[in-house]
Design a protein around this motif. Structure first.
Motif, short mmCIF file in Angstrom:
data_model
loop_
_atom_site.label_atom_id
_atom_site.label_comp_id
_atom_site.label_asym_id
_atom_site.label_seq_id
_atom_site.Cartn_x
_atom_site.Cartn_y
_atom_site.Cartn_z
N ARG A 33 -15.32 -10.87 -1.89
CA ARG A 33 -14.38 -12.02 -1.31
C ARG A 33 -14.54 -13.03 -0.95
N ASN A 39 -11.47 -5.68 3.91
CA ASN A 39 -9.86 -4.79 5.06
C ASN A 39 -9.60 -4.57 5.83
N SER A 248 -3.32 1.97 -5.53
CA SER A 248 -3.26 0.68 -4.57
C SER A 248 -2.42 0.00 -4.14
N GLU A 308 -8.39 -3.77 -6.51
CA GLU A 308 -8.72 -3.44 -4.72
C GLU A 308 -8.69 -1.84 -4.88
#
Length: 367
Positions: A33, A39, A248, A308
């Motif tokens: 990322r 997260n 997800s 993800e």
């Protein structure tokens, strides 16, 4: 040459990097990322700390873990008290005497227990075999139909009768007028967001973002003596035994020109027809008084490679596959596997920190 290459700048990787740095070790932390934090990452929008990947409320019963995170941030007194919206009807979560009173008009714990027992017996459930039967055993058919069934089937994309009972076993049910979702002794939100915590943990490490470990795996692994891997364990082994399944999420975040949209940080939408499972209004995590507000609608979806991964589907088939990967991981001498993806397990934040500290103790042979 670094001592450790840490794949993933989330909570597990950040704790390990911080602790390794304290012991004089050098770390290179990479993440695919464009930001650190995994997260738990928060970003500021309109002066509000927005939980980019869903609500993260820190809670723990461990004095050790609580003291540890308080090294990196001051925590406020936020108490998680979500509410359920069923077609415009509002109920308290966790299920407690407020919920029972509104639904059935009962005013005592004895009456509430009797109501649940009547409904359990009417459903003919003795040994729950699936999530639906487990839920009815805990709270009766009325609460199951209104507040569990639709939400759960949206969340998991499967009939509640197809889901294992253990998913619902951690659901709090209280015969008191207590709206606090967690029983833990310590609870709160870090003032200024989680990003500041991760930044402090990673202050002594080198960080490279927008780096795909698998695009340059051999080259990256040659830059360090050991690897701390927090990605998907099946991907690490090139899906040798098959693909592990996940659920997800898709998030839609909006800035609204009003000061207070829903009056609570988290509202769950428990009917099957509403496409999202919940709306998060982020300012309420820090008791914000800004003129505008930021909300996030959370949509569950089937996971496919490239998405993800959020929630491991720990059914019998997937758990059998994971055990094969775990055997490979256990045999590795220079790779440490940690975090929810590498251990195919849903973790709360305090559990991730505890697991990372255990990994540190094991790695440095400390007790």
């Amino acid at each position: 040459m670094y001592d450790y290459l840490i794949v993933g700048a989330g909570l597990f990787g950040a704790v390990f990097a911080y602790e390794a740095g304290r012991r004089g070790k050098t770390c290179l932390v990479i993440d695919k990322r464009d930001h650190i934090g995994g997260n738990v990452y928060t970003e500021e929008i309109e002066g509000i700390q927005v939980h980019k990947y869903g609500a993260h409320i820190f809670h723990t019963n461990s004095q050790t873990i609580w003291d540890y995170v308080n090294r990196f941030a001051e925590f406020n007194r936020y108490t998680n008290s979500p509410i359920a919206n069923y077609k415009g009807e509002i109920y308290n979560l966790p299920f407690n005497m407020n919920t029972f009173n509104k639904l059935w008009g009962v005013a005592s714990p004895k009456e509430a227990r009797q109501k649940i027992e009547e409904q359990r017996l009417a459903a003919g459930i003795t040994e729950p075999q699936n999530l639906e039967e487990q839920a009815i055993s805990l709270v009766g058919t009325d609460i199951y139909e209104k507040l569990i069934k639709g939400y759960t089937e949206k969340q998991w994309g499967r009939s509640a009768r197809e889901l294992p009972s253990f998913i619902i076993k951690r659901l709090p049910v209280r015969f008191t007028y207590d709206n606090n979702y967690f029983n833990d002794r310590y609870q709160g939100i870090p003032v200024g967001g989680y990003r500041a915590i991760i930044e402090k943990m990673l202050a002594g490490a080198d960080i490279e973002l927008n780096v795909d470990f698998f695009a340059a795996r051999d080259e990256l692994m040659q830059r360090a003596k050991k690897v701390v891997y927090t990605g998907m364990i099946d991907q690490y082994y090139n899906y040798r035994y098959g693909v592990l399944e996940y659920r997800s999420l898709h998030f839609e975040t909006k800035v609204l020109d009003e000061s207070n949209f829903q009056g609570n940080a988290v509202v769950n939408y428990t009917d099957r027809e509403t496409p999202y499972t919940r709306i998060i209004e982020h300012k309420h995590f820090e008791f914000g008084t800004q003129d505008k507000t930021v909300i996030t609608e959370e949509y569950p979806k089937e996971w496919k490679p490239g998405d993800e991964p959020y929630y491991p589907i720990n059914n019998e088939k997937n758990n059998e596959i994971y055990q094969k990967y775990k055997a490979l991981a256990d045999a590795e001498r220079d790779v440490i596997f940690g975090g929810r993806l590498a251990t195919y397990k849903y973790y709360d934040m305090h559990q991730v920190i505890g697991a990372a500290l255990t990994a540190v103790e094991r790695e440095f042979e400390e007790k």
